[in-house]
Scaffold this active site. Structure first.
Site, mmCIF file in Angstrom:
data_model
loop_
_atom_site.group_PDB
_atom_site.id
_atom_site.type_symbol
_atom_site.label_atom_id
_atom_site.label_comp_id
_atom_site.label_asym_id
_atom_site.label_seq_id
_atom_site.Cartn_x
_atom_site.Cartn_y
_atom_site.Cartn_z
ATOM 1 N N CYS A 153 -18.255 -64.710 -5.776
ATOM 2 C CA CYS A 153 -17.489 -64.351 -4.576
ATOM 3 C C CYS A 153 -18.206 -63.306 -3.719
ATOM 4 O O CYS A 153 -18.143 -63.359 -2.483
ATOM 5 C CB CYS A 153 -16.098 -63.862 -4.965
ATOM 6 S SG CYS A 153 -16.088 -62.401 -6.050
ATOM 7 N N HIS A 160 -12.106 -66.695 0.789
ATOM 8 C CA HIS A 160 -12.844 -66.181 -0.364
ATOM 9 C C HIS A 160 -13.215 -67.313 -1.299
ATOM 10 O O HIS A 160 -12.658 -68.417 -1.234
ATOM 11 C CB HIS A 160 -12.050 -65.087 -1.099
ATOM 12 C CG HIS A 160 -10.606 -65.390 -1.348
ATOM 13 N ND1 HIS A 160 -10.072 -65.542 -2.605
ATOM 14 C CD2 HIS A 160 -9.564 -65.571 -0.486
ATOM 15 C CE1 HIS A 160 -8.781 -65.790 -2.521
ATOM 16 N NE2 HIS A 160 -8.448 -65.818 -1.245
ATOM 17 N N HIS A 204 -13.303 -58.613 -6.559
ATOM 18 C CA HIS A 204 -13.222 -59.909 -5.890
ATOM 19 C C HIS A 204 -13.433 -59.678 -4.403
ATOM 20 O O HIS A 204 -12.870 -58.750 -3.822
ATOM 21 C CB HIS A 204 -11.869 -60.561 -6.155
ATOM 22 C CG HIS A 204 -11.768 -61.955 -5.613
ATOM 23 N ND1 HIS A 204 -12.688 -62.931 -5.928
ATOM 24 C CD2 HIS A 204 -10.873 -62.527 -4.763
ATOM 25 C CE1 HIS A 204 -12.353 -64.058 -5.310
ATOM 26 N NE2 HIS A 204 -11.266 -63.840 -4.592
#
Length: 235
Positions: free
Chosen positions: A143, A43, A31
């Protein structure tokens, strides 16, 4: 302190504008986000509705609500890491370093200044509902693509690209096994028919399912058997 092999860093090494990431699910994916300073990370997450059965309380530090974790969000570093190690994505690496690195950890591309990355990330966060970056897509708009875009204005995800390549390799292996089996058991004509369908449809599942079902019907007709509940319909 930074581990140049694994990109691990401690929090004291964090700098505003850093592209950081943390692994999830036994390193199966990572991530990514942009550290903007003050223990905050921007994010990008899935834009679909969150799991309604998730009753986690909002974070006491950053008030991030995991029940509504959608689009571009801002959180504390702890919420971003979710119990995993902190790592810094590397920019401007040489070809040898890139080829020796795991996907989703570095790029040969050069980053824009840190303040530019922070501005881009903040602009998307400030857009209505955090959806300014578009709908989340695992292979096209995820992401990592968001973080790389903030740093370079080019949206690309190397881990997604690597997943596509692995998927294609797996499909090719399955395709070749199937073609060989069909040729052995059904003959060259049906082998050629199946190969043409696969190549023209680019592994379109519905077309492949229909073709294999037809092959099974042909096989059943040849043997006088009835086709019922075949596993092929599970494809």
């Amino acid at each position: 302190m930074e581990d140049i092999v694994n990109n691990k860093i401690d929090r004291e090494s964090l700098k505003p504008g850093d592209h950081i990431y943390a692994y999830r699910l036994l390193h199966t994916y990572s991530h990514h986000g942009i550290y903007i300073g003050g223990d905050r990370v921007i994010h990008y997450n899935r834009t679909r509705e969150a799991n309604k059965w998730n009753r986690a309380k909002p974070c006491s530090k950053c008030e991030l609500d995991r029940n509504h974790l959608r689009g571009v969000v801002k959180s504390c570093v702890d919420c971003f890491l979710h119990g995993h190690n902190l790592r810094r994505f590397q920019y401007g690496v040489n070809v040898v370093r890139y080829l020796a690195s795991w996907h989703g950890t570095c790029t040969t591309g050069r980053p824009d200044p840190p303040e530019v990355a922070i501005r881009r990330a903040s602009d998307y966060f400030n857009k209505k509902d955090g959806h300014g970056f578009g709908d989340y897509d695992l292979f096209e708009n995820n992401c990592e693509a968001f973080a790389v875009f903030c740093k370079t204005e080019k949206a690309v995800s190397s881990q997604a690209w690597a997943a596509v390549l692995l998927l294609k390799a797996g499909v090719k292996i399955g395709r070749d096994r199937l073609l060989h089996d069909v040729k052995v058991h059904h003959g060259q004509e049906k082998h050629d028919k199946l190969k043409q369908m696969i190549d023209s449809a680019l592994i379109d599942i519905s077309s492949l399912r229909e073709l294999i079902a037809n092959l099974q019907k042909d096989q059943a007709a040849d043997s006088g058997e009835e086709v019922m509940g075949s596993p092929v319909h599970e494809i």
